[in-house]
Structures are given as C-alpha cells and as structure tokens.
Design an enzyme around this catalytic site. Structure first.
Site, PDB file in Angstrom:
ATOM      1  N   HIS A  35       3.809   4.448   6.121  1.00 20.34           N
ATOM      2  CA  HIS A  35       3.249   5.506   5.280  1.00 20.34           C
ATOM      3  C   HIS A  35       2.141   6.290   5.972  1.00 20.34           C
ATOM      4  CE1 HIS A  35       0.942   1.846   3.956  1.00 20.34           C
ATOM      5  NE2 HIS A  35      -0.064   2.651   4.185  1.00 20.34           N
ATOM      6  N   ASP A  72       0.824  -1.216   0.000  1.00 20.94           N
ATOM      7  CA  ASP A  72       0.000   0.000   0.000  1.00 20.94           C
ATOM      8  C   ASP A  72       0.851   1.256   0.000  1.00 20.94           C
ATOM      9  OD1 ASP A  72      -2.259   1.539   0.001  1.00 20.94           O
ATOM     10  OD2 ASP A  72      -2.718   1.286   2.123  1.00 20.94           O
TER      11      ASP A  72
END
Length: 940
Positions: free
Chosen positions: A327, A99
């Site tokens: 992230h 992701d």
C-alpha cells in the site's frame, strides 16, 4: 538493509530463546525472497523455524492495497503466496490486513475460497488517522473488536479489528516499575473492546526491531499480574481460544466494504488513490497486459497448437508487478527513491508480458489458415486481430504492416536497400483490405515510409532489414469474443482498382460529423465554445450538458490526504474559450481536438513551506495559492467509433504548477442517494451523502474501472484507465468528478519528508470514456463497455499459408446477464484451463458456456485453482468445434470468398450448437465469484 538486520536478530533470538514462541512474518512470503537474496546461507535456519511453526508465513505474497490493485491481482497475490509457502510445508490461513487503507467488500468470499475463516484488520470500522492515531470512541460499526464480516454474496468470516492498533503490545517493559503502569493501561484498553477474555496484543510495528527480551518482559508481567495468563502465542492459537469463548449472538455483522465511512473523513487515506497518478496508470497497463494479453493468449496458444504455457515467466511478471502493490508503494505515499524503482519494475513486468504476447501471437498466427488470400496474388499481406475480452466487440483497430522488406544481406548497402524501397509506389487505389470471408472492409491508409527492422530467429543470428511500412485504421466489426479474425491487405490479382470500398464505406456509415459535433446510432455530441460537451443518448433521448469541464484547485495536503485551501473557489474552464477542430473524419471513426490555453496559480504561497517545516497538521494549514500563474495547456481528443456506445477521451497536458489538483467534471443531472463504483469483483453501491460524523469537505472515493450515477430510467458512467479517485458531488446535478492529477510536495504522516517528484511536473495524460445508458450500469450492460475500454486488441502480421485454425474462430462461447469474464489462464498444478466469472448483480444469474476446443473433464474450482467437485452432466464427447473445411491454395477468388463465408458460418453454427460439444449451465449466485477448471486433451 534494516530488514536483513531484523531477520538476523529474529533467527538469533529463536536459536537462543526456546521460550520465544513465534514471530508472524507480516502475512507475506516476499520477505523470504528479500532476505535470502542477501543471506542465502541462512536458508536452512529459516526453513527449520518455519517448519517448526515459530516463523509464520503467508498467505499473501505481499501486503497489497486492495482497492488500487485489480481483482485478478488480488487473487494472484493470494495464489502466489500459497505457492511460495508450499515448499516450506506450512502456511498461515489468516486473512491478514493490518494496515490496508480500507478493505474490499469481497474479501470474505475470496478468503473462504482459500479455506481461510478469519480476517484481522486495522482500518475500516474505527477511526484511525494521521500517524496511525486511533480515536478512543465509545461506538463504531461494531461494539466489539470481534465481529462477523460478510461479502455481498453472503460469505462470512470472523473479523477481528485491531481496536487499539496493530502495535498495542509494542515494547513491553521488562522492569517492574515500568511494566506495572504499562499493563494497567494496556489490559484496560483491550478489555474495553474485546467480547471475550482473550485479549490480543501485537508486539511489533513499522520500523520496529525484534524485542529480544520479550520472554523476560512476559515473566515480569506474570509476577505482577498473577490472575492474568500471559501467553506468547500464535494467531492460530489465539483465534482458537477466541472461538471457544465466543458468543455469536453478541456480535454484529458488518457487510461489504470497510472504508471508515462512519468517521470524520480525515483518516480514510483515500486520496492516496490520486497521489502520483502516473504509477496507477503504469500499474493498470501492466495488469491489463497480463490479464487480457499474456495469460489468455498463452492459453489459446496451448489450446490451439500445443505451445507450452509459460508458467515461470508469468509468475516472474506477476511477482515483479506485485512488488509495486504494497500500500505505501502503489498508493504513492513513500519517498521519491521508492517510486523511481517502481517504474523500473513496471517496465520489467511489462516487457515480460509483451514477450509472452508476441510469442503466443506468433504461434497462433502460424496456425491460422490464410491460404484463401492466395487468390489475390503474391502481394497479399495477412494479419490477425485478437479479441481477448469476454464480449464480441466492434471497434477501430490500427495496425502497422510491412509490405516490402530487404535484408541487409540482400543488397550491397543499407542506402541501396532504402532507396529501392522508397522508390516503390504505394498504389493505395489498387489495394483493399479483405476480411476472413473475402469481404472488403474500408480502411484509412497512411504511408509510413521506410524503417529499420530485425528478426531474431530461434536458430540463427539476428537478421536486420529495411522495410516499407503502412498504417491501416479500420473497423473490426463483431470481433469474436475470446477469438480472432484474419484480414489481409491485398492487391487485386487483375491489377484493377479496388471495388469502391472507400465510397461504399462512406455511404453506408452510420457515423456523421459536422463542424462542432458528431453522432452515430448510439450517441450524439456537440462541442461548446468552452470545450464542454452536450451528449445525447440516441436510444433514450436523454441529454447531458456541460460535460468535460476541467476544475483546478490548490492542495495543501500530502501524498496521503488532499486539503483544499480554506475558502478557495476552484477554477474551471467554463469561462475559457477553447480551440476546436476535427482532426479525423473516417467512416469508422471521428475525432475532435479541443485545446484549452489556461493560466493557473504556480504553487502555494511562501507560508506553505514554513507550515510544512513546522509539521503544522494539514487540517490547520492557512496557506493560500500564489498570485503568480503558469500556463496549463490541455489538449483533449474526443473520439467516436462508428458503432461506439460512448465517447473515448484523452487529455494531455504539461504540468508546470505545484500544490494543486486537476479534475474532470461530468454533471449527470441525476440526484441519487446512492451511486455505483467498480470495485474488486463487484459493483459497490455507495452513499452519495456521507454519514453525519463526516466533516471532511471532500468525499473522494476509490474506483477500479468506472463510476456511475443512475436512476430508474437513465444513467451516466465514466470509465478510466488508472484513474482511481472520484467524487460524486453533493450538488444539484449529481456531478461525477474524476481526479486526473494531484501534485503535492511531501510524504506527510509522522515527520518531514520532502517528495518533490510527487508534484508530477512535466507531460501527463489521462484516458477515460463516457457512456450514457438506460437504467443502471449493470442492467444496461454499460459495465461491459467500461471493461472493454480497458483492454486493447492484439494484432499480428503473418504470411499466406495453410493451417489447422480457421480464419475466424472463437475459443469459448458463453452467456450470462450481469456476468463478467475475469480470467482465462492455465493452472500450474494440473495444466487445467482456468475460467473465472463474477456476478455484478445482487440477484442470481445463469451462466452457460461451451469450449471451442478439445476439453476433457470439467470441475468447479476456486481462486487457488484446485479441482473441486466434477461438473454434473458434463459430456466430453464431441469437442472439436473446428470441423469446417479450409480453402485450398488453388481456389479461385470467388470460390475462396464463398468457402470462407461457409467456414465462418459453420464455425458460428458449431459454436452455438450446444449438442455439438460439451457445455455447462450453472446458476451463479448474487455477487458470486465462480471458477472452473477444464482438463485439456492433446488432440487439437
């Protein structure tokens, strides 16, 4: 706590159900640390299942955002992941990027160097956007979920896209009536993109517990679909099956960065680069301290004086820093509590790095021979300035020195010690700054008065004192690359006044100022009434106008995505009169202060709150900005060093507005189809105009350290510290827009999550530099200036003493056009010195380097710091580059100057003489990352 529940459930399921084949632990090793911190008693169970291959760990320490973490941070992530997995005996060799908000172009090269041949990823080549919704498109960069992914250097891995997202096998039904329609759709969806009959289904996702009845669900599937073989598998088994059936001629090769550029532009999530900018700035500072401070200085201390290299402390600092690199963390797109904890981690990592730096500087300074300064009498205060970059630098250095001190134990009271020190005259006219060769250097001096200080000796109790301090500011000219130079603040032995350094410095300075501008031999700048800059490149004659205009607009988006109100015209400072004054005017440095007193809308209007509450998609929000205004006072300093190749800019402001974005604009005057941006181990070339599919009005993109627009004759490069979002506007001027602040109020994505702290209210700052140049950023070597802008110098005060190190020295000589020195550190496995360069050009370059220290063998290495093949022709014979003599304590002033000059010249000659010690000459391929391992001798 939910992770603990998941891991408990997983271990119970593995113990209970031998048919539950495996669980992929999300490509990370940090989960092991997190789980065992709470469940230390589960270590043996966990270890057993890892060794049996049922729990798959690594190769990363954490799942990072690739673009918001530095090149070396990406390497440390892979290195520490391997190191953490090693005690368990097994590690996944899969490039796992499920992701990531875009994928770095050099990933295949990094993976190949770690013996990883396959990468899997969820984003970058197919539309995946809001709430991870995957668009069902017929075509994208690859017709299949399998493709070849190639780095700019030509390194290639098999790439597998989660074409139906990385949760396409989630919650498999165990009951036949639900399983039949589930698998009818899932099998068709996967087959639509797969190039082989081997179809991948990922059973799990964010916020998803372990499916404990998966074995039963697969048994149901086998009964319903007897012609399909359902295998509870591992990535290794799946990839082996795919490779066996693969038809390479059917696959396409995708090259470089995967940033979802062939999409509508709303799902790239690139605006996370500007969410909570303060986090990016803290991260950039922390990475720089480790990469350009703690690691190289600790390595030099080991080389020079044998100080043990602090592997454990550095690993702790890196791990603590990287715990902020997932992230959703470094991207600033979580709830406020997550990001408050990040600040604490940044502090811990930074303080660890600072401790290592102080210890290393102390060890090095204690070994530098400063005895030549004894000729100036007892009142000589030596110090050393270290340059840990790969380039010789000339820049302004500021240091605070303690000239007189009284320990508490030496006087009847603190007040008495303070009064005695305050009574001492500074007598600045009778002092001078002297360099390692005895030459006088102009310095600006500021008396800081008397301050408290303390020593923490290694062998006794703390030692508090009061000390008189001064601040010196001067130009360190031609500071050796990966080296140092000693200086001293001295009182002339005969009591005479200084030898006219101030007058001489002023007369010979190449820096000139006037009421609204300044110039040196490289650039000239004029400041307009509105605070904008006109910059002239003195070398090419090119003039850049209207630079450093500030732009402000509304933002109806969230932490993930920027959305300007429909039809809004941004505000700028073009019509705002600025206060301009010269605040520093020294021969080595000039600084102007520019103040804008600006009024901007206070927030979005009242309808915005209702739109957020109802989860109106950001693309459909109709709110506008309120008519109420608040002050936005921007204080900008623009500095020019005597030999600076560009301007250094600092902007500070107290943000009291909400729901808005602030950018700085730099018109290049160049219309170019492509521009260059610093990325991970490369200068990426990107299209200025997006693909036809792109409908997002904004085309913001990532940068690491700089962005540059150029044509064949001229270029303009903007470098920043922790400013990772830019846009090259599609205007007539090729304007570079750098985001300084984005203030938003919600997380966004799939629900209602208020994040008031993402408004970033209060004091904010931004640091950047402006470099004009000829040609592009690589051929002009402007990239080297931009990289140096990131790195501080390191100073340490010492005493007058003899030592084994020369007063000036560089530890490594190297040359190579288009190359950047990226890492100087020691490996944990062999205690080898690790040196890493990378080539920013798309053509080969020649690297030559020779150590200025005792070295044994030399090997080609890799990002895992393994010894590969020995370097052919390496001769470890004469390695001592410090053969020049030292100045004796009894030397006269004139003799000291002559001797130190001779020593410096001898050191330079020895450094330049490739016959005096071993050297390496290697061809570095286009965009190649090269690492070398040098064994160290105990003879120093």
């Amino acid at each position: 706590m939910l992770l603990i529940e998941l891991m408990d459930s997983l271990l119970d399921t593995l113990d209970r159900d031998p048919a539950f084949r495996s669980f992929h632990l999300d490509g990370q090793t940090i989960i092991i640390d997190d789980y065992l911190q709470v469940r230390p008693q589960a270590h043996e169970r966990l270890e057993r299942h890892i060794r049996d291959g049922r729990i798959v760990i690594g190769p990363w320490y954490i799942l990072q955002d690739e673009f918001l973490t530095s090149s070396e941070a990406n390497v440390r992530n892979l290195l520490i992941g391997h190191q953490d997995a090693a005690p368990h005996g097994v590690i996944s060799k899969l490039g796992y990027f499920p992701d990531s908000f875009g994928n770095m172009g050099q990933a295949p090269q990094l993976l190949k160097q770690a013996d990883i041949e396959t990468a899997v990823f969820g984003r970058g080549v197919k539309p995946t956007g809001f709430n991870n919704m995957v668009s069902d498109v017929e075509s994208y960069e690859s017709p299949y979920s399998e493709m070849f992914w190639e780095s700019p250097d030509g390194s290639q891995v098999l790439g597998i896209l989660f074409a139906n997202w990385y949760s396409n096998g989630n919650e498999v039904p165990a009951l036949p009536e639900a399983a039949k329609p589930y698998w009818d759709k899932k099998l068709a969806d996967a087959a639509k993109y797969a190039s082989t009959p081997e179809l991948l289904f990922m059973n799990g996702c964010d916020h998803q517990p372990v499916q404990t009845d998966l074995t039963e669900a697969l048994a149901t599937a086998r009964q319903l679909f007897p012609d399909v073989e359902f295998v509870h598998s591992t990535f290794d088994e799946y990839i082996a099956a795919v490779r066996e059936k693969l038809q390479p001629e059917k696959l396409v090769t995708v090259e470089g960065e995967l940033r979802s550029q062939r999409t509508d532009g709303w799902g790239t999530l690139v605006n996370t680069a500007s969410a909570r900018v303060y986090l990016k700035q803290l991260n950039a500072a922390g990475q720089t301290l480790l990469e350009k401070g703690a690691e190289p200085l600790a390595a030099l201390a080991r080389l020079a004086v044998g100080k043990p290299y602090p592997h454990d402390q550095l690993t702790y600092a890196w791990k603590t820093l990287m715990q902020n690199h997932p992230h959703d963390s470094i991207c600033g797109c979580s709830v406020d509590e997550v990001h408050r904890e990040m600040v604490s981690r940044f502090d811990k990592s930074r303080h660890t790095a600072e401790y290592i730096i102080d210890e290393s500087l102390g060890a090095l300074a204690g070994a530098i021979d400063t005895s030549g300064f004894a000729a100036y009498g007892e009142q000589a205060y030596p110090f050393a300035v270290f340059n840990t970059t790969g380039w010789t630098r000339s820049l302004t250095v500021t240091i605070e020195l303690e000239t007189d001190k009284l320990y508490f134990r030496e006087r009847p009271s603190i007040a008495a010690a303070t009064a005695e020190l305050e009574a001492l005259p500074l007598e600045r006219e009778r002092y001078a700054l002297i360099d390692a060769a005895g030459r006088e250097v102009y310095a600006a001096v500021e008396d800081l008065g008397v301050h408290f200080g303390y020593d923490l000796p290694k062998d006794q109790f703390r030692q508090p004192y009061m000390a008189r301090r001064i601040r010196l500011s001067f130009e360190a000219a031609s500071l050796p690359a990966l080296g140092y130079r000693a200086y001293a603040w001295v009182k002339h032995a005969d009591g005479a006044a200084a030898t006219g350094a101030e007058t001489a410095g002023a007369e010979h300075s190449l820096l000139r100022t006037h009421a609204r501008g300044m110039k040196n031999r490289h650039v000239a700048v004029e400041i307009a009434d509105n605070g904008s800059l006109t910059l002239t490149d003195q070398r090419t004659g090119r003039v850049y106008t209207d630079l450093l205009v500030y732009e402000n607009c509304g933002d109806l988006g969230n932490e993930y995505v920027f959305k300007q109100p429909n039809g809004e015209q941004p505000l700028t400072t073009r019509e705002v009169e600025a206060q301009v004054r010269l605040i520093e005017d020294e021969p080595h440095r000039a600084v102007f202060e520019i103040v804008h007193e600006w009024q901007v809308p206070a927030s979005a209007d009242a309808s915005f709150e209702e739109e957020k509450r109802r989860i109106v998609p950001f693309t459909k929000r109709q709110a506008e900005r309120t008519t109420e205004t608040v002050p936005l006072r921007i204080v900008t300093t623009v500095a020019l060093d005597r030999d600076g190749a560009g301007l250094q800019v600092s902007s500070r402001f107290d943000n009291q507005a909400r729901d808005h974005r602030l950018r700085a604009l730099f018109p290049s005057g160049i219309r170019a189809a492509q521009h260059a941006a610093d990325s991970i181990f490369e200068v990426a070339r990107r299209d200025t105009v997006p693909a036809p599919e792109w409908i997002n009005p904004s085309n913001a993109q990532h940068q690491q350290c700089f962005v540059s627009v150029s044509d064949e004759q001229h270029g303009l490069t903007i470098a920043g510290k922790g400013l990772h979002e830019y846009e090259v506007l599609q205007d007539e001027q090729g304007t570079i827009a750098v985001t300084l602040l984005r203030a938003v109020s919600e997380l966004g994505d799939w629900g209602v999550f208020p994040t008031p702290e993402a408004q970033c209210l209060g004091e904010q700052y931004a640091e950047f530099a402006i470099y004009p140049h000829a040609g592009d950023v690589v051929s002009s070597e402007a990239y080297a200036q931009a990289y140096q802008f990131q790195a501080p110098t390191f100073t340490v005060q010492t005493s007058v003493h003899s030592g084994s190190l020369q007063p000036e020295h560089r530890f490594l000589d190297w040359s190579g056009p288009s190359l950047a020195l990226s890492a100087v550190k020691l490996s944990r496995t062999h205690e080898d010195l690790i040196l890493r360069w990378y080539n920013l050009d798309r053509s080969a370059s020649e690297l030559t380097f020779a150590p200025g220290f005792a070295a044994g063998e030399a090997y080609r290495s890799d990002i895992l710091e393994r010894r590969r093949e020995p370097i052919a022709g390496w001769d470890a014979g004469a390695t001592d580059a410090s053969a020049a003599g030292h100045v004796s304590d009894a030397a006269s002033n004139e003799d000291a100057v002559n001797a130190e000059t001779a020593n410096t010249d001898a050191a330079v000659a020895a450094s330049a003489d490739s016959d005096a010690r071993p050297s390496i000459r290697q061809t570095v391929g286009r965009a190649e990352i090269v690492t070398y391992a040098l064994t160290l001798s105990d003879a120093r």
